[in-house]
Enzyme design. Structure first.
Site, mmCIF file in Angstrom:
data_model
loop_
_atom_site.group_PDB
_atom_site.id
_atom_site.type_symbol
_atom_site.label_atom_id
_atom_site.label_comp_id
_atom_site.label_asym_id
_atom_site.label_seq_id
_atom_site.Cartn_x
_atom_site.Cartn_y
_atom_site.Cartn_z
ATOM 1 N N GLU A 1 26.270 4.561 19.613
ATOM 2 C CA GLU A 1 26.501 5.780 19.335
ATOM 3 C C GLU A 1 27.127 6.580 20.100
ATOM 4 O O GLU A 1 28.132 7.319 20.022
ATOM 5 C CB GLU A 1 25.205 6.583 18.291
ATOM 6 N N HIS B 1 37.615 0.442 2.344
ATOM 7 C CA HIS B 1 36.962 1.797 1.765
ATOM 8 C C HIS B 1 35.680 1.621 2.062
ATOM 9 O O HIS B 1 34.714 2.121 1.184
ATOM 10 C CB HIS B 1 37.361 1.788 0.210
ATOM 11 N N SER C 1 12.489 5.644 19.044
ATOM 12 C CA SER C 1 12.095 7.265 18.424
ATOM 13 C C SER C 1 10.950 7.840 19.285
ATOM 14 O O SER C 1 9.850 6.871 19.338
ATOM 15 C CB SER C 1 12.185 7.218 16.890
ATOM 16 N N LYS D 1 11.240 2.269 14.815
ATOM 17 C CA LYS D 1 12.544 2.501 15.376
ATOM 18 C C LYS D 1 12.938 1.572 16.316
ATOM 19 O O LYS D 1 12.455 1.275 17.379
ATOM 20 C CB LYS D 1 13.079 4.080 15.636
#
Ligand code: ARG
Length: 467
Positions: A292, A158, A279, A285
């Site tokens: 992804e 979960h 970024s 970043k």
């Protein structure tokens, strides 16, 4: 656009050029030219052997087909536009090079069994290569796992911290799903490995062909069983896209885990700069874009399965031109799958587990281990479970860790992991057995892939066959 070969007076004049162009599959089919030429070389060999085409004619055709194969392999074959598909384009090209003899090649053959052959050769070749690459990835994971036995992490259910595990066990979990997906590729390879040639348009042929000879020359262990079924059958393509989707889904889960684990919130995985993206605005970043994208590619994999399912749904028996719309989906599958596998192979060595022990220190993830320790001392499980639940409540109320209010060896995460030696568990012996099994599976899959002959090997086999 000319498009004259597959037309007779019965068909009537010429197709409207705009419609011929719109309906042609040549722009995509070009990618199948080597498969098409290979099939024709095997077919003409058989026709000569059966006395259906004179040996000299067959020799001329076979030699020229080999030339086309070589030119295509070197990227030098420019098939002219203007035909409905690659089959017609190759026949037209042979006609330009050899003259009327080219008209003998299509004896006892239809584009319907020909396109099924081209697709099957393509899928078999790509599935074998993909299988080898996925198996190599399983080997990579199995090889890195032993070095990660001592790194502890929480496992999640979960998306809440659940129980301590070793990083090796996490890696084995990834590899286990991947191995299951690879078995589906193996299944797709098994299903596609059947020769459709000789089915003709839909009922076979009255000419004395030898389907088994063609199958042997093309490395197929068997021929399809019913011509009407064969020309309408794209189940092999469905199996292939489904297999690809399964591998992509498995990689998507690895990627999703790594995206989470590499956040500062989780802090369990460190990514090297070599695989991180920045970024354009935020100077701090270090983003996990590769993972992804792996997760994102799955969408196209699933889309391909859906597209094919939708395409074949409702089609009547026999060949239907709708089937030409399989092309984009089928041709996209291998680069999508193999590209993603290669990206993971390149990126994973740059993802390093760092200890997740901070997350395990407050002891709550060892609550089940404490309950099991009580069970070993004779307390019924449900009672032990309630007692430990109360302890957790007390610790939370006092703002303390479980270890601070209860001293029990079971609360040591390292001991908790070491003790889980049930089959499939996170204990070290269990994980070692999992690693062994993964390697065996990967080896078996590689051996299967190696049994598929390369196109170049098929050329040699065909050219060595007497006419
Ligand atoms: N271009 C067709 C396809 O890709 C080849 C088979 C066409 N057959 C036919 N009878 N028109 O499916």
């Amino acid at each position: 656009m000319s498009g004259g070969i597959a037309r007779t007076s019965a068909t009537g004049g010429r197709m409207l050029p705009a419609l011929l162009e719109w309906s042609s599959s040549l722009s995509l089919d070009r990618q199948l030219v080597r498969e098409d030429v290979l099939g024709s070389a095997a077919h003409i060999t058989m026709l000569a052997r059966q006395g259906l085409v004179a040996t000299d004619d067959a020799r001329d055709l076979r030699v020229e087909l080999l030339v086309l194969y070589r030119e295509a392999s070197e990227g030098k074959l420019a098939l002219a536009d203007g035909e409905e598909d690659v089959h017609m384009a190759v026949e037209a090209e042979l006609g330009r090079r050899l003259g009327a003899v080219a008209g003998k090649l299509h004896t006892a053959r239809s584009r319907n069994d020909q396109v099924a052959l081209d697709l099957r050769l393509h899928v078999r070749d790509q599935a074998a290569q993909a299988l080898r690459e996925v198996a190599a990835l399983i080997h990579y994971l199995a090889d890195r796992a032993p070095g990660e036995m001592d790194i502890l992490l929480p496992a999640y259910t979960h998306r809440q911290r659940a129980q301590p595990i070793s990083a090796a066990f996490q890696v084995c979990a990834w590899a286990t799903q991947l191995a299951r997906a690879a078995e589906v590729v193996d299944f797709a390879l098994e299903r596609v490995d059947v020769s459709p040639l000789g089915s003709g348009a839909c009922t076979g042929t009255s000419l004395p062909i030898d389907r088994e000879l063609v199958a042997r020359l093309l490395g197929f262990p068997a021929v399809t069983k019913n011509a009407l079924d064969t020309v309408g059958d794209r189940d092999f393509a469905l199996d292939w896209t489904w297999a690809a989707a399964r591998v992509l889904l498995a990689l998507g889960k690895v990627a999703a885990d790594l995206v989470d684990m590499s956040t500062s919130e989780f802090g369990m995985v460190r990514l090297d700069g070599e695989i991180a993206a920045g970024s354009s605005m935020m100077p701090q970043k270090k983003n996990p874009d590769i993972f992804e994208l792996v997760r994102g590619k799955t969408a196209r994999g699933i889309g391909n399965v859906t597209a094919l399912l939708t395409l074949v749904k409702g089609l009547p028996s026999g060949y239907n031109r709708d089937q030409q719309e399989d092309r984009q989906t089928v041709l996209e599958t291998a680069p999508l799958l193999r590209g993603t596998v290669a990206a993971m192979m390149a990126a994973l060595p740059h993802a390093h587990f760092v200890s997740g022990e901070k997350a395990l220190a407050e002891g709550f993830t060892q609550a089940t281990d404490l309950a099991e320790a009580l069970v070993r001392r004779g307390v019924p499980f449900r009672e032990a479970y309630k007692q430990v639940g109360q302890l957790v409540r007390d610790a939370l109320d006092q703002g303390k860790t479980l270890a601070q209010i209860e001293s029990d060896p079971a609360l040591d995460p390292r001991a908790a992991v070491a003790a889980k030696e049930s089959t499939g568990g996170t204990g070290p012996s269990s994980v070692k057995a999992q690693i062994q099994a993964l390697k065996q599976t990967a080896d078996r899959l590689i051996a299967r892939a190696d049994r598929v002959p390369s196109f170049d090997a098929l050329v040699e086999r065909i050219m060595a066959e007497a006419l």
